[in-house]
Design an enzyme around this catalytic site. Structure first.
Site, PDB file in Angstrom:
ATOM      1  N   ALA A  18     -35.501  16.594 -76.390  1.00 39.93           N
ATOM      2  CA  ALA A  18     -36.613  16.433 -75.980  1.00 39.93           C
ATOM      3  C   ALA A  18     -37.841  16.169 -76.914  1.00 39.93           C
ATOM      4  O   ALA A  18     -39.253  16.188 -76.750  1.00 39.93           O
ATOM      5  CB  ALA A  18     -37.149  17.596 -75.287  1.00 39.93           C
ATOM      6  N   SER A  19     -37.429  15.889 -78.302  1.00 39.94           N
ATOM      7  CA  SER A  19     -38.544  15.810 -79.208  1.00 39.94           C
ATOM      8  C   SER A  19     -38.853  14.427 -79.116  1.00 39.94           C
ATOM      9  O   SER A  19     -39.972  14.146 -79.914  1.00 39.94           O
ATOM     10  CB  SER A  19     -37.749  15.889 -80.723  1.00 39.94           C
ATOM     11  OG  SER A  19     -36.807  15.113 -80.827  1.00 39.94           O
ATOM     12  N   ARG A  20     -38.386  13.365 -78.632  1.00 40.01           N
ATOM     13  CA  ARG A  20     -39.095  11.974 -78.560  1.00 40.01           C
ATOM     14  C   ARG A  20     -38.453  11.486 -77.200  1.00 40.01           C
ATOM     15  O   ARG A  20     -37.539  11.854 -76.593  1.00 40.01           O
ATOM     16  CB  ARG A  20     -38.608  11.239 -79.809  1.00 40.01           C
ATOM     17  CG  ARG A  20     -37.135  11.158 -80.040  1.00 40.01           C
ATOM     18  CD  ARG A  20     -36.737  10.276 -81.338  1.00 40.01           C
ATOM     19  NE  ARG A  20     -37.189  10.879 -82.395  1.00 40.01           N
ATOM     20  CZ  ARG A  20     -36.331  11.826 -83.207  1.00 40.01           C
ATOM     21  NH1 ARG A  20     -35.072  11.960 -82.763  1.00 40.01           N
ATOM     22  NH2 ARG A  20     -36.772  12.407 -84.346  1.00 40.01           N
ATOM     23  N   GLY A  21     -38.721  10.157 -76.976  1.00 42.19           N
ATOM     24  CA  GLY A  21     -38.136   9.211 -76.097  1.00 42.19           C
ATOM     25  C   GLY A  21     -38.240   9.777 -74.714  1.00 42.19           C
ATOM     26  O   GLY A  21     -39.179  10.276 -74.215  1.00 42.19           O
ATOM     27  N   ILE A  22     -37.208   9.535 -74.029  1.00 44.19           N
ATOM     28  CA  ILE A  22     -36.969   9.656 -72.472  1.00 44.19           C
ATOM     29  C   ILE A  22     -37.217  11.344 -72.364  1.00 44.19           C
ATOM     30  O   ILE A  22     -37.958  11.774 -71.355  1.00 44.19           O
ATOM     31  CB  ILE A  22     -35.814   9.267 -72.004  1.00 44.19           C
ATOM     32  CG1 ILE A  22     -35.802   7.752 -71.817  1.00 44.19           C
ATOM     33  CG2 ILE A  22     -35.451   9.698 -70.521  1.00 44.19           C
ATOM     34  CD1 ILE A  22     -34.671   7.171 -71.632  1.00 44.19           C
ATOM     35  N   GLY A  23     -36.533  12.263 -73.066  1.00 39.93           N
ATOM     36  CA  GLY A  23     -36.646  13.524 -73.194  1.00 39.93           C
ATOM     37  C   GLY A  23     -38.106  13.981 -72.970  1.00 39.93           C
ATOM     38  O   GLY A  23     -38.450  14.899 -72.235  1.00 39.93           O
ATOM     39  N   LYS A  42     -32.426  18.468 -82.321  1.00 42.16           N
ATOM     40  CA  LYS A  42     -32.272  18.884 -83.745  1.00 42.16           C
ATOM     41  C   LYS A  42     -33.251  18.647 -84.495  1.00 42.16           C
ATOM     42  O   LYS A  42     -33.102  18.826 -85.894  1.00 42.16           O
ATOM     43  CB  LYS A  42     -30.690  18.305 -84.127  1.00 42.16           C
ATOM     44  CG  LYS A  42     -30.681  16.795 -83.955  1.00 42.16           C
ATOM     45  CD  LYS A  42     -29.367  16.173 -84.460  1.00 42.16           C
ATOM     46  CE  LYS A  42     -29.349  14.748 -84.409  1.00 42.16           C
ATOM     47  NZ  LYS A  42     -27.781  14.216 -84.801  1.00 42.16           N
ATOM     48  N   TYR A 168     -18.399   3.931 -76.146  1.00 45.33           N
ATOM     49  CA  TYR A 168     -19.849   4.521 -75.674  1.00 45.33           C
ATOM     50  C   TYR A 168     -19.760   4.412 -74.188  1.00 45.33           C
ATOM     51  O   TYR A 168     -20.035   5.291 -73.405  1.00 45.33           O
ATOM     52  CB  TYR A 168     -20.763   3.369 -75.918  1.00 45.33           C
ATOM     53  CG  TYR A 168     -21.975   3.475 -75.547  1.00 45.33           C
ATOM     54  CD1 TYR A 168     -22.910   4.723 -75.666  1.00 45.33           C
ATOM     55  CD2 TYR A 168     -22.817   2.574 -74.423  1.00 45.33           C
ATOM     56  CE1 TYR A 168     -23.861   4.819 -75.184  1.00 45.33           C
ATOM     57  CE2 TYR A 168     -24.031   2.760 -73.864  1.00 45.33           C
ATOM     58  CZ  TYR A 168     -24.345   4.004 -74.117  1.00 45.33           C
ATOM     59  OH  TYR A 168     -25.649   4.377 -73.540  1.00 45.33           O
ATOM     60  N   LYS A 172     -20.594   7.885 -71.756  1.00 49.81           N
ATOM     61  CA  LYS A 172     -21.564   7.980 -70.856  1.00 49.81           C
ATOM     62  C   LYS A 172     -20.993   8.249 -69.389  1.00 49.81           C
ATOM     63  O   LYS A 172     -21.397   8.936 -68.797  1.00 49.81           O
ATOM     64  CB  LYS A 172     -22.367   6.509 -70.883  1.00 49.81           C
ATOM     65  CG  LYS A 172     -23.237   6.126 -71.866  1.00 49.81           C
ATOM     66  CD  LYS A 172     -24.145   7.674 -72.345  1.00 49.81           C
ATOM     67  CE  LYS A 172     -25.262   7.691 -71.236  1.00 49.81           C
ATOM     68  NZ  LYS A 172     -26.186   8.710 -71.695  1.00 49.81           N
TER      69      LYS A 172
END
Length: 417
Positions: A18-23, A42, A168, A172
């Site tokens: 959640a520190s950037r982007g979608i989160g 992290k 990948y 997912k």
């Protein structure tokens, strides 16, 4: 855009990555309701290439009206997950929502994917999602309207979604299998759903994958945040669903999707694993040189010296220079099918560079396979390499960083072709 309703006021959301982007976008949407956000990520110290830390995200969440608890969590470390969950419960009294957003990506073939990259994707995407869910579930079961939301795709068993990046895809789909299993296992207790974008979303990760200019083909993270908000405010009986952001928002009455575009009116890159976008791209007239004439070219041996592919390479050869070679340091091999099919190369590693028909003078760093028609479109700016790759028209083997370098360089050729 979807307005806030206040339904998440006082709810506690545990969001990985959640520190950037979608989160972070999902966190900020919930924060506007007055929600409590556990930022489980992290990045505690600023990253040299990626913006934001758990502390800068916390400041934004507090400014938006929520309460933030930044926790250093690498989802590969089970004890860090457990510690963050215990801290969240102690701070906010419980956990109502878990968003499994943290994810690792490497779009490489089986032989090109290093073992450490395989381990990273399996550990973060599958194992991290599973362990975080396991740690949160005892607390979620005590909530009035608990939800788990995984940022993972609907499972599509068509080989095209495996052949270019098998590891990948497996990782997912592992997240999606958690949805299948846990939705049934905890039916009536905890809602478990998956959310996936219809088009590429502009994040720092997408910049690294697609290179400069990719943002024009993307939507803002707001569309995922709005779709997530819609899911998380539904009753817990809404479970076991694989949701596409645009489809859900249309059902909710959203009509203007241009507000989500980085560059309104610009064509958008379809995201992975969604058939409809691939099929649309594949059935457009002239999209495959193997089956259709490109610019009136005849599919015979003589055309190799006079067709659009040969002309493209002639122009490229004229544009090459020592500076371009110095800044690139890579050899590209093109395996083309259809009209003017065969092996072509672009040497941006030796002397002043060279390009033409046949194998390169030294071993290729990157091998790109596609139809000759799509190759011409790519070099004339009518088809973005990222779009070609994501829709399965372009297969890449070798050094992905060099492949991205080539995409950035294409703009120099486009004006001349």
């Amino acid at each position: 855009m979807l307005p806030n309703t206040g339904k998440l006021a006082g709810c506690t959301l545990f969001i990985t990555g959640a520190s950037r982007g979608i989160g972070k976008a999902i966190a900020l949407k919930a924060a506007r309701d007055g929600a409590n956000i556990v930022i489980a990520a992290k990045t505690a110290e600023p990253h040299p290439k990626l913006p934001g830390t758990i502390y800068t995200a916390a400041e934004e969440i507090e400014a938006a009206g929520g309460k933030a608890l930044p926790c250093i969590v690498n989802v590969r470390e089970e004890q860090q997950i457990i510690n963050a969950v215990e801290k969240a419960v102690k701070t906010f009294g419980g956990i109502d929502i878990l968003v499994n957003n943290a994810s690792a990506i490497s779009l490489t073939g089986t032989l090109e994917t290093e073992t450490k990259k395989v381990n990273l994707m399996m550990d973060v995407n599958v194992r991290g999602t599973y362990l975080t869910s396991k740690a949160c579930l005892p607390h979620l079961r005590k909530s009035k309207n608990p939800h788990i939301l995984n940022l993972s795709p609907p499972m599509n068993m068509k080989p095209v979604w495996f052949k270019n990046h098998c590891a990948y895809t497996i990782s997912k789909y592992g997240m999606s299998m958690c949805v299948l299993g846990m939705a049934e296992e905890f039916k009536g207790e905890v809602a478990v759903n998956a959310l996936w974008p219809k088009t590429a979303i502009h994040t720092a990760a997408m910049d690294m994958l697609g290179g400069s200019g990719i943002e024009k083909q993307c939507r803002k993270t707001d569309i995922i945040a709005d779709a997530a908000y819609c899911i998380l405010t539904k009753p817990k009986s809404f479970t076991g669903n694989f949701i596409i952001d645009e489809d859900l928002l249309r059902e909710e009455g959203v009509k203007d999707f241009e507000v989500y575009a980085i560059a309104p009116g610009h064509p958008l890159v379809p995201d992975f694993f969604l058939d409809t976008e691939t099929d649309m791209a594949a059935t457009k007239p002239g999209s495959h040189g193997a089956s259709q004439a490109s610019g009136g070219t005849k599919a015979n041996a003589e055309s190799a010296s006079a067709g659009p592919v040969a002309e493209t390479f002639r122009v490229i050869q004229g544009e090459l220079n020592k500076d371009m070679v110095k800044s690139t340091q890579g050899i590209f091999q093109f395996e083309l099918s259809g009209d003017e099919g065969g092996t072509w190369y672009l040497d941006l590693k030796t002397s002043s560079g060279s390009a033409g028909l046949g194998k390169p003078p030294a071993a290729a760093d990157v091998v790109m396979s596609m139809s000759s028609g799509d190759f011409v479109k790519m070099f004339t700016g009518k088809l973005k390499p990222t779009m070609a790759f994501m829709s399965g028209k372009l297969r890449i083997k070798g050094n992905m960083a060099l492949a991205i370098k080539l995409e950035k360089m294409l703009t120099q050729f486009n004006a001349k072709l």
